[in-house]
Design an enzyme around this catalytic site. Structure first.
Site, PDB file in Angstrom:
ATOM      1  N   ASP A 123      31.125  57.380   8.753  1.00 11.98           N
ATOM      2  CA  ASP A 123      30.525  56.527   8.421  1.00 11.98           C
ATOM      3  C   ASP A 123      30.871  55.184   8.906  1.00 11.98           C
ATOM      4  OD1 ASP A 123      32.555  56.634   6.462  1.00 11.98           O
ATOM      5  OD2 ASP A 123      31.410  56.261   4.836  1.00 11.98           O
ATOM      6  N   TYR A 136      32.759  51.342   8.850  1.00  6.11           N
ATOM      7  CA  TYR A 136      33.773  50.624   8.476  1.00  6.11           C
ATOM      8  C   TYR A 136      33.380  50.138   7.029  1.00  6.11           C
ATOM      9  CZ  TYR A 136      36.147  51.185  12.996  1.00  6.11           C
ATOM     10  OH  TYR A 136      36.442  51.614  14.414  1.00  6.11           O
ATOM     11  N   PHE A 163      32.660  53.361  15.371  1.00 10.29           N
ATOM     12  CA  PHE A 163      34.084  52.862  15.850  1.00 10.29           C
ATOM     13  C   PHE A 163      34.053  51.577  16.481  1.00 10.29           C
ATOM     14  CE2 PHE A 163      34.228  57.791  16.390  1.00 10.29           C
ATOM     15  CZ  PHE A 163      35.239  58.111  15.762  1.00 10.29           C
ATOM     16  N   HIS A 204      39.637  64.290  14.426  1.00  4.26           N
ATOM     17  CA  HIS A 204      39.291  62.716  14.463  1.00  4.26           C
ATOM     18  C   HIS A 204      40.342  61.743  14.870  1.00  4.26           C
ATOM     19  CE1 HIS A 204      37.846  59.000  12.511  1.00  4.26           C
ATOM     20  NE2 HIS A 204      36.687  59.501  12.363  1.00  4.26           N
TER      21      HIS A 204
END
Length: 229
Positions: free
Chosen positions: A72, A74, A85, A194
């Site tokens: 999801d 930031y 990202f 991740h």
């Protein structure tokens, strides 16, 4: 008939035509209602409303060459910009993206981008998609149950159906769960932990997804992605 939206109208206006019919068929109205209610209650929502669907504003499904799936957005002020990202150029590069850049430098023996703005990747056909497309300020995962998962599922399946050749980079357990939506006989599916500092050393570092993606695309007559700065 176009759906009636309130909160998401500025975001939907920026979406490429190839994605519009799919979004019209999803539960976007219910999500819009939930976001409008939170906004009216004074809640800060990220990314800014006009950028929520920014990942869909660059290329149509058929022109998508790589999908990078995040979790999801930031949840800090001024960070989220609608691309997984990615952060605006004047914002400090977050830890997960720093780790992505470290892997690029190692994998491709090059200097990674100098800022955290990944819109240059998006312009080349990289769909920077999150599983959940909004978040409340300072509350990671807070919008995980308002319907976004079904929308991102539909977007991934749409890409799998309409793109002739696409590389799907699935990082972390949330992303791994999307694997059944992808035609692995047609596309390249790459999985890794991740890139978060909590898990990057468990196999993200050394995964070499960026060189693998470019080699696979070039084997099929497509231009490689310019990952480096």
């Amino acid at each position: 008939m176009p759906m009636k939206l309130d909160y998401l109208t500025p975001a939907l206006a920026r979406v490429r035509p190839g994605w519009q019919p799919l979004l019209q068929a999803t539960q976007l109205s219910a999500i819009d209602h939930a976001l409008a209610a939170r906004h009216e209650a004074g809640e800060s929502i990220y990314p800014p409303r006009e950028q929520i669907l920014a990942a869909l504003s660059y290329r149509d499904p058929a022109d998508t060459r790589v999908v990078i799936l995040g979790q999801d957005p930031y949840h800090g002020a001024h960070e989220a910009m609608g691309l997984s990202f990615s952060v605006p150029a004047d914002v400090r590069i977050p830890p997960s993206l720093r780790n992505i850049y470290k892997e690029i430098a190692s994998d491709l023996d090059c200097q990674p981008p100098s800022s955290g703005d990944l819109s240059g990747w998006a312009q080349q056909g990289v769909l920077l998609l999150n599983s959940v497309l909004t978040v409340s300020a300072d509350q990671a995962g807070s919008h995980g149950k308002i319907g976004w998962q079904a929308v991102s599922d539909a977007l991934i399946h749409e890409t799998s159906v309409h793109s002739a050749a696409c590389v799907f980079m699935l990082w972390g357990s949330w992303a791994h769960g999307k694997r059944p939506l992808i035609d692995a006989d047609k596309h390249l599916v790459l999985t890794a932990p991740h890139p978060s500092p909590l898990s990057a050393y468990r196999g993200f570092f050394g995964c070499r997804h960026f060189s693998q993606a470019n080699a696979w695309l070039q084997q099929r007559g497509h231009a490689p992605i310019h990952w480096c700065g």
